[in-house]
Design an enzyme around this catalytic site. Structure first.
Site, PDB file in Angstrom:
ATOM      1  CD  GLU A   1      21.842  48.192 -38.201  1.00 55.62           C
ATOM      2  OE1 GLU A   1      21.788  47.919 -39.407  1.00 55.62           O
ATOM      3  OE2 GLU A   1      21.719  47.339 -37.300  1.00 55.62           O
TER       4      GLU A   1
ATOM      5  CB  VAL B   1      23.861  25.672 -41.203  1.00 62.51           C
ATOM      6  CG1 VAL B   1      23.798  24.378 -40.396  1.00 62.51           C
ATOM      7  CG2 VAL B   1      25.301  26.125 -41.363  1.00 62.51           C
TER       8      VAL B   1
ATOM      9  NE  ARG C   1      26.979  32.042 -45.480  1.00 64.18           N
ATOM     10  CZ  ARG C   1      26.203  31.655 -44.484  1.00 64.18           C
ATOM     11  NH1 ARG C   1      25.451  30.577 -44.611  1.00 64.18           N
ATOM     12  NH2 ARG C   1      26.162  32.334 -43.361  1.00 64.18           N
TER      13      ARG C   1
ATOM     14  CB  ILE D   1      15.759  46.572 -32.170  1.00 65.70           C
ATOM     15  CG1 ILE D   1      15.637  47.799 -33.076  1.00 65.70           C
ATOM     16  CG2 ILE D   1      14.379  45.973 -31.880  1.00 65.70           C
ATOM     17  CD1 ILE D   1      15.115  47.494 -34.462  1.00 65.70           C
TER      18      ILE D   1
ATOM     19  CG  HIS E   1      18.101  36.340 -36.437  1.00 64.40           C
ATOM     20  ND1 HIS E   1      19.457  36.285 -36.270  1.00 64.40           N
ATOM     21  CD2 HIS E   1      17.911  36.454 -37.775  1.00 64.40           C
ATOM     22  CE1 HIS E   1      20.063  36.364 -37.445  1.00 64.40           C
ATOM     23  NE2 HIS E   1      19.136  36.450 -38.378  1.00 64.40           N
TER      24      HIS E   1
ATOM     25  CE  LYS F   1      25.081  45.156 -37.130  1.00 64.05           C
ATOM     26  NZ  LYS F   1      23.737  44.730 -37.608  1.00 64.05           N
TER      27      LYS F   1
ATOM     28  CD  GLU G   1      24.140  39.635 -41.794  1.00 64.65           C
ATOM     29  OE1 GLU G   1      25.127  40.386 -41.930  1.00 64.65           O
ATOM     30  OE2 GLU G   1      24.164  38.605 -41.094  1.00 64.65           O
TER      31      GLU G   1
END
Length: 458
Positions: free
Chosen positions: A201, A300, A297, A204, A209, A159, A293
């Site tokens: 990483e 949505v 902010r 997985i 999520h 990543k 992460e």
């Protein structure tokens, strides 16, 4: 709000309308910064606006100096970046502060910390969150990547350190694939972000999520508004979000929510933020939430948390930025029922989600259904421009139980009429009616109830 008489909205469309609504409730005058393409758009009617530059976002919505100058020249003492564009740009946040404009978001140094993936993982692990196994920082070479991959076991994921949106990300399922994945990920990350550094990483597979909504003030006050499950995605773009997660173990939920609050306090965070996790069920049992992460902010899908809590997150953002403490404590915050959100885009799922700009010739939203919220900037006659994100509205429903919230969403989408452009409504209806979705038998690898169209034979 003392000190905030005028607030500059450095964004467009649905989120600009959303922020302006909270400004109205607080007695603050919102000022829209718009591009030439958005000048005079229906959603700007009756609002003060200033043109930032041409249609291309690099010369308007992403032009840091122009945006700050526009805020200053229109007499705005605060600026809300919305999401996307400059919302997670620490340089922009610092530039606002340097010119006496309050940036509605976390301090620039905190944004910078959480925007760098490796320091963010270290900070969250130190604060008690479980992280995904992998490299202890940025990889110095391909040889180091091989060594770490052997330690954590294949498959692995390379990543980008400065990545986002799926760019600079490659999987390797065996040692023979690692070099090719390294070269591809590094090159893409360098082209997209100007930074080819990578970390590794454990990949997985079959996870879900899950993200936790956080709100914090300047005085150490931090609350969570529960978690959202956003497993239904395409190309790392979320399609459907819901709260609470239908598969999360109650003990794991309670443990991680508490740890997320403490982690937010430990890094000195201020404002609205979202901590994202992958629910790892690879070793059996109820699964473990592993930190991925933090989004520094408003997101949505914040409306989902608002529907369950009754809290206006944008209002809280503005008040916190003005120096006020949070309006409620964790003990005072009650999360009720089940909420679900569908993002409706002007895209054609039958044509590989090709954007569908054009004029909306007919627009009707479900106005008589209770516990249905539609956030949009669209009306009949609006022209969807080809230059920006294709989101045209969000539909959010709430009910005491998940099945009832899904049924209500189906009714709402059936009543939502949009003619003139293609939309993702048919796809959302397929998903909502699918047995696997209703029984929450799905993960990040596939969209339940939806199959990509097969290309016609030659």
């Amino acid at each position: 709000m003392a000190g905030f008489h005028r607030l500059f909205i450095a964004n467009r469309g649905e989120v600009a309308v959303r922020i302006a609504r909270s400004c109205d409730a607080l007695g603050i005058t919102p000022v829209f910064g718009v591009s030439e393409a958005d000048r005079g758009a229906p959603w700007t009617e009756g609002r003060e606006q200033v043109v930032l530059g041409p249609a291309r976002s690099t010369h308007s919505y992403l032009a840091l100096a122009r945006v700050v100058q526009a805020a200053r020249q229109t007499g705005c003492s605060a600026l809300h970046p919305g999401w996307g564009f400059l919302a997670e740009n620490p340089r922009f946040a610092g530039l606002c502060e340097q010119h006496g404009v309050t940036f509605i978001g976390p301090p620039a140094h905190v944004m910078r910390l959480m925007g760098s993936k490796t320091p963010a993982k270290h900070a969250m692990a130190a604060a008690g969150l479980t992280v995904i196994p992998g490299s202890d920082g940025i990889l110095a070479s391909l040889d180091e990547a091989r060594r770490v991959a052997d330690e954590v076991g294949y498959p692995v994921l390379l990543k980008a350190e400065s990545g986002g949106g799926g760019k600079g990300m490659r999987a390797a399922r065996a040692a023979s694939e690692l070099e090719q994945a390294w070269n591809a990920a590094s090159a893409e990350a360098l082209a997209a972000f100007g930074d080819g550094r990578l970390y590794l990483e454990k990949l997985i597979e079959g996870g879900r999520h899950v993200e936790i909504q956080i709100m914090a003030d300047r005085y150490g006050g931090v609350v969570h508004l529960g978690e959202r499950d956003c497993t239904i995605q395409r190309s790392h773009q979320k399609l459907i979000e819901e709260s609470p997660s239908p598969v999360l173990d109650p003990d794991e939920r309670a443990r991680t929510l508490a740890a997320a609050v403490e982690a937010t306090r430990a890094i000195g965070y201020v404002g609205a933020g979202t901590i994202e996790f992958l629910l790892d069920q690879s070793s059996g049992g109820p699964g473990v939430l592993r930190f991925m992460e933090m989004n520094t902010r408003l997101q949505v899908e914040h409306c989902v948390s608002e529907m369950r809590s009754g809290v206006d997150l944008v209002r809280e953002q503005i008040c916190v930025a003005a120096g006020h403490p949070l309006s409620l404590t964790q003990d005072e915050l009650a999360l009720r029922g089940h909420a679900i959100e569908c993002r409706i885009n002007a895209e054609d799922p039958a044509k590989d989600f090709r954007p569908s700009p054009g004029v909306i010739t007919k627009w009707e939203i479900p106005s008589e259904l209770e516990q249905v919220r539609v956030d949009t900037h669209v009306r009949e006659g609006y022209e969807v421009p080809p230059f920006y994100d294709s989101l045209i509205c969000k539909v959010i429903t709430w009910a005491e139980q998940r099945d009832a919230a899904c049924d209500l969403m189906i009714r709402a989408l059936e009543q939502l009429t949009c003619e003139g452009v293609a939309t993702t409504i048919p796809m959302h209806l397929e998903i909502l009616r699918n047995e696997d979705f209703r029984a929450h038998r799905y993960d990040t690898r596939a969209i339940p109830g939806y199959s990509a169209p097969t290309a016609p034979a030659d």
